[in-house]
Design a protein around this motif. Structure first.
Motif, PDB file in Angstrom:
ATOM      1  N   LEU A   1     -21.172  -7.112  28.186  1.00 10.98           N
ATOM      2  CA  LEU A   1     -22.438  -7.705  28.107  1.00 10.98           C
ATOM      3  C   LEU A   1     -22.277  -8.455  29.983  1.00 10.98           C
ATOM      4  O   LEU A   1     -23.108  -9.794  30.124  1.00 10.98           O
ATOM      5  N   ARG A   2     -21.593  -8.007  30.743  1.00  6.11           N
ATOM      6  CA  ARG A   2     -21.473  -8.716  32.026  1.00  6.11           C
ATOM      7  C   ARG A   2     -21.753  -8.985  32.780  1.00  6.11           C
ATOM      8  O   ARG A   2     -23.303  -8.146  32.810  1.00  6.11           O
ATOM      9  N   ASN A   3     -22.249  -9.846  33.796  1.00  5.10           N
ATOM     10  CA  ASN A   3     -22.981 -10.435  34.920  1.00  5.10           C
ATOM     11  C   ASN A   3     -24.420  -9.843  34.711  1.00  5.10           C
ATOM     12  O   ASN A   3     -25.130  -9.265  35.312  1.00  5.10           O
ATOM     13  N   LEU A   4     -25.579 -10.528  33.178  1.00  3.45           N
ATOM     14  CA  LEU A   4     -26.543 -10.010  32.971  1.00  3.45           C
ATOM     15  C   LEU A   4     -27.245 -11.013  33.030  1.00  3.45           C
ATOM     16  O   LEU A   4     -27.035 -12.421  33.379  1.00  3.45           O
ATOM     17  N   ALA A   5     -28.423 -10.586  33.352  1.00  6.14           N
ATOM     18  CA  ALA A   5     -29.347 -12.074  34.215  1.00  6.14           C
ATOM     19  C   ALA A   5     -30.165 -12.007  33.357  1.00  6.14           C
ATOM     20  O   ALA A   5     -29.796 -12.401  32.023  1.00  6.14           O
ATOM     21  N   PRO A   6     -30.533 -13.833  33.320  1.00 10.95           N
ATOM     22  CA  PRO A   6     -30.709 -14.640  32.359  1.00 10.95           C
ATOM     23  C   PRO A   6     -32.550 -14.085  31.126  1.00 10.95           C
ATOM     24  O   PRO A   6     -32.634 -12.830  31.954  1.00 10.95           O
ATOM     25  N   SER A   7     -32.106 -14.292  29.570  1.00 10.46           N
ATOM     26  CA  SER A   7     -33.099 -12.959  28.953  1.00 10.46           C
ATOM     27  C   SER A   7     -33.123 -13.826  28.205  1.00 10.46           C
ATOM     28  O   SER A   7     -32.625 -15.309  27.497  1.00 10.46           O
ATOM     29  N   ALA A   8     -33.903 -13.187  27.079  1.00  8.09           N
ATOM     30  CA  ALA A   8     -34.145 -13.765  25.321  1.00  8.09           C
ATOM     31  C   ALA A   8     -32.871 -13.967  25.419  1.00  8.09           C
ATOM     32  O   ALA A   8     -32.372 -15.336  23.647  1.00  8.09           O
ATOM     33  N   GLY A   9     -32.012 -12.920  24.993  1.00  8.67           N
ATOM     34  CA  GLY A   9     -31.329 -12.798  24.663  1.00  8.67           C
ATOM     35  C   GLY A   9     -29.486 -13.862  24.973  1.00  8.67           C
ATOM     36  O   GLY A   9     -28.932 -13.998  24.181  1.00  8.67           O
ATOM     37  N   HIS A  10     -29.380 -13.817  26.315  1.00  5.93           N
ATOM     38  CA  HIS A  10     -28.894 -14.724  26.764  1.00  5.93           C
ATOM     39  C   HIS A  10     -29.865 -16.056  27.794  1.00  5.93           C
ATOM     40  O   HIS A  10     -29.927 -15.503  29.003  1.00  5.93           O
ATOM     41  N   LEU A  11     -30.263 -16.985  27.752  1.00  8.99           N
ATOM     42  CA  LEU A  11     -30.688 -18.142  27.967  1.00  8.99           C
ATOM     43  C   LEU A  11     -30.338 -18.400  29.782  1.00  8.99           C
ATOM     44  O   LEU A  11     -30.983 -18.218  30.284  1.00  8.99           O
ATOM     45  N   PHE A  12     -29.399 -18.299  29.723  1.00 13.38           N
ATOM     46  CA  PHE A  12     -28.798 -18.890  30.654  1.00 13.38           C
ATOM     47  C   PHE A  12     -27.748 -17.825  31.904  1.00 13.38           C
ATOM     48  O   PHE A  12     -26.711 -17.409  32.358  1.00 13.38           O
ATOM     49  N   GLY A  13     -27.810 -16.120  31.451  1.00 18.73           N
ATOM     50  CA  GLY A  13     -27.238 -15.010  31.870  1.00 18.73           C
ATOM     51  C   GLY A  13     -25.985 -15.180  31.137  1.00 18.73           C
ATOM     52  O   GLY A  13     -25.663 -15.464  30.069  1.00 18.73           O
ATOM     53  N   THR A  14     -24.828 -14.226  31.132  1.00 19.36           N
ATOM     54  CA  THR A  14     -24.029 -14.214  31.025  1.00 19.36           C
ATOM     55  C   THR A  14     -23.119 -14.048  32.751  1.00 19.36           C
ATOM     56  O   THR A  14     -23.299 -13.735  33.771  1.00 19.36           O
TER      57      THR A  14
ATOM     58  N   TRP B   1     -18.651 -12.694  34.845  1.00 21.17           N
ATOM     59  CA  TRP B   1     -18.037 -11.624  35.105  1.00 21.17           C
ATOM     60  C   TRP B   1     -16.969 -11.151  34.061  1.00 21.17           C
ATOM     61  O   TRP B   1     -16.619 -10.121  33.805  1.00 21.17           O
ATOM     62  N   LEU B   2     -17.603 -11.879  32.834  1.00 23.85           N
ATOM     63  CA  LEU B   2     -16.735 -11.786  31.538  1.00 23.85           C
ATOM     64  C   LEU B   2     -17.219 -11.388  30.500  1.00 23.85           C
ATOM     65  O   LEU B   2     -16.554 -11.620  29.449  1.00 23.85           O
ATOM     66  N   GLY B   3     -18.752 -11.434  31.050  1.00 24.96           N
ATOM     67  CA  GLY B   3     -19.628 -11.518  29.278  1.00 24.96           C
ATOM     68  C   GLY B   3     -19.559 -12.633  28.836  1.00 24.96           C
ATOM     69  O   GLY B   3     -20.334 -12.177  27.993  1.00 24.96           O
ATOM     70  N   ARG B   4     -19.073 -13.695  29.284  1.00 20.62           N
ATOM     71  CA  ARG B   4     -19.364 -14.903  28.472  1.00 20.62           C
ATOM     72  C   ARG B   4     -20.430 -15.307  28.699  1.00 20.62           C
ATOM     73  O   ARG B   4     -21.347 -15.188  29.191  1.00 20.62           O
ATOM     74  N   ASP B   5     -21.229 -16.012  27.249  1.00 18.66           N
ATOM     75  CA  ASP B   5     -22.621 -16.886  27.161  1.00 18.66           C
ATOM     76  C   ASP B   5     -23.313 -18.065  28.256  1.00 18.66           C
ATOM     77  O   ASP B   5     -22.110 -19.210  27.464  1.00 18.66           O
ATOM     78  N   MET B   6     -23.724 -17.695  29.288  1.00 21.01           N
ATOM     79  CA  MET B   6     -24.066 -19.453  30.001  1.00 21.01           C
ATOM     80  C   MET B   6     -24.305 -20.358  29.754  1.00 21.01           C
ATOM     81  O   MET B   6     -23.994 -21.742  29.486  1.00 21.01           O
ATOM     82  N   PHE B   7     -25.437 -20.011  28.607  1.00 21.12           N
ATOM     83  CA  PHE B   7     -25.409 -20.984  27.470  1.00 21.12           C
ATOM     84  C   PHE B   7     -24.692 -21.677  26.965  1.00 21.12           C
ATOM     85  O   PHE B   7     -24.838 -23.209  27.104  1.00 21.12           O
ATOM     86  N   THR B   8     -24.117 -21.384  26.179  1.00 26.34           N
ATOM     87  CA  THR B   8     -22.969 -21.768  25.154  1.00 26.34           C
ATOM     88  C   THR B   8     -21.891 -22.521  25.948  1.00 26.34           C
ATOM     89  O   THR B   8     -21.167 -23.585  25.997  1.00 26.34           O
ATOM     90  N   ARG B   9     -21.925 -22.089  27.093  1.00 25.88           N
ATOM     91  CA  ARG B   9     -20.460 -22.654  28.402  1.00 25.88           C
ATOM     92  C   ARG B   9     -21.319 -23.907  28.188  1.00 25.88           C
ATOM     93  O   ARG B   9     -20.476 -25.112  29.083  1.00 25.88           O
ATOM     94  N   THR B  10     -22.012 -24.036  28.993  1.00 22.63           N
ATOM     95  CA  THR B  10     -22.751 -24.645  29.928  1.00 22.63           C
ATOM     96  C   THR B  10     -23.141 -25.932  28.513  1.00 22.63           C
ATOM     97  O   THR B  10     -22.715 -27.261  28.667  1.00 22.63           O
ATOM     98  N   VAL B  11     -23.759 -26.148  27.630  1.00 23.72           N
ATOM     99  CA  VAL B  11     -23.706 -26.636  26.198  1.00 23.72           C
ATOM    100  C   VAL B  11     -22.432 -27.656  25.755  1.00 23.72           C
ATOM    101  O   VAL B  11     -22.553 -28.908  25.582  1.00 23.72           O
ATOM    102  N   LYS B  12     -21.132 -26.704  25.578  1.00 22.46           N
ATOM    103  CA  LYS B  12     -19.553 -26.920  25.142  1.00 22.46           C
ATOM    104  C   LYS B  12     -19.842 -27.721  27.303  1.00 22.46           C
ATOM    105  O   LYS B  12     -18.801 -28.971  26.206  1.00 22.46           O
ATOM    106  N   GLY B  13     -19.731 -27.649  28.075  1.00 21.44           N
ATOM    107  CA  GLY B  13     -19.002 -27.844  28.901  1.00 21.44           C
ATOM    108  C   GLY B  13     -19.752 -29.835  29.369  1.00 21.44           C
ATOM    109  O   GLY B  13     -18.946 -30.173  29.334  1.00 21.44           O
TER     110      GLY B  13
END
Length: 287
Positions: free
Chosen positions: A55-68, A70-82
């Motif tokens: 799932l790495r390097n995915l642009a923002p979409s309905a499944g990943h609001l903030f994209g992913t 280079w390791l496929g980590r969901d950026m929305f979850t990372r941002t909220v936790k950060g």
């Protein structure tokens, strides 16, 4: 015909709210947003921020609001936790700064001229050095990481509030009821705890809320420079630092969404503090 031209009063009936009501609503909405971020950071699963190379390097979409990333980590979850981590760090550091400012303000106002001169000198000394430089030095001395960042922020953000508290208490000392208590033989500690502390509690609360934006931005800044929180922690500063190397490849979402989220969170706390100050100040509440 032209009476009231340019006046802002007609807007108020349209809104149906006075200044205090609008301030209360804005502060409540901002507090609700901050609470939602903190609660989301606590309740969200760690699974979306684990490695998923497919799932790495995915642009923002309905499944990943903030994209992913280079390791496929969901950026929305990372941002909220950060953001949740940054809120906890900022609140802890701001609360410690308020305690330091209150203690030094009381010392300057109640322990005589020598104590007042020492506190004034300390305030001028800390204000003469840029916050970020002092913060980095103190954080480095205490070993960096979460502990170093909290201590560094706490020991660098108290001077402005301490100056306000000192001036308020010095003016309060001349009040009639404090003079009467002193003539009745009440101790300085009794006067400070029974008369002075209740008077400045609103200023301390507002001061903590207004210190928070500076605390969270400075935490993100030194973490971005690699001198703050550990890279293993989901801090916004770490997310922004890691994203810099991938911006040239077109992965703009790695920096844009976390950065905007940080600014919105900081602005929310700033609005809470400003509106709360307006509610507590009778002169500002009617503006």
């Amino acid at each position: 015909m032209i009476r009231g031209f340019g006046a802002k009063k007609p807007l108020q009936p349209l809104l149906g709210l006075n200044g205090r009501q609008r301030a209360l609503i804005v502060a409540a909405l901002a507090a609700l947003f901050v609470a939602a971020v903190e609660l989301g950071g606590l309740l969200m699963s760690d699974e979306p921020i684990s490695t998923h190379l497919e799932l790495r390097n995915l642009a923002p979409s309905a499944g990943h609001l903030f994209g992913t990333d280079w390791l496929g980590r969901d950026m929305f979850t990372r941002t909220v936790k950060g953001l949740a981590l940054s809120i906890r760090v900022g609140l802890t550091a701001a609360a410690c700064s308020v305690v330091i400012a209150a203690l030094l303000g009381f010392a300057a106002a109640t322990l005589g001229r020598t104590a007042d001169k020492i506190v004034s000198w300390l305030i001028d000394l800390f204000l003469s050095v840029p916050h970020l430089v002092t913060l980095i030095l103190i954080s480095f001395v205490f070993g960096g990481g979460l502990k170093g960042v909290v201590i560094g922020i706490a020991f660098t953000h108290w001077p402005s509030l301490a100056r306000v508290i000192r001036a308020e208490l010095l003016q309060l000392k001349s009040a009639d009821y404090i003079q009467v208590s002193r003539r009745l033989g009440k101790s300085r500690l009794w006067i400070a705890s029974r008369h002075m502390l209740p008077h400045i509690l609103p200023q301390l609360l507002v001061g903590m809320l207004l210190l928070f934006p500076h605390a969270i931005l400075h935490e993100a800044a030194i973490t971005f420079l690699g001198l703050g929180l550990s890279p293993h922690q989901p801090a916004v500063g770490i997310i922004l630092s890691e994203s810099m190397r991938y911006l040239s490849t077109g992965m703009w979402w790695l920096a844009v969404f976390p950065g905007l989220s940080l600014l919105v969170t900081v602005r929310a706390f700033d609005r809470i503090g400003e509106n709360l100050r307006g509610l507590l100040d009778p002169h500002r509440s009617h503006d």
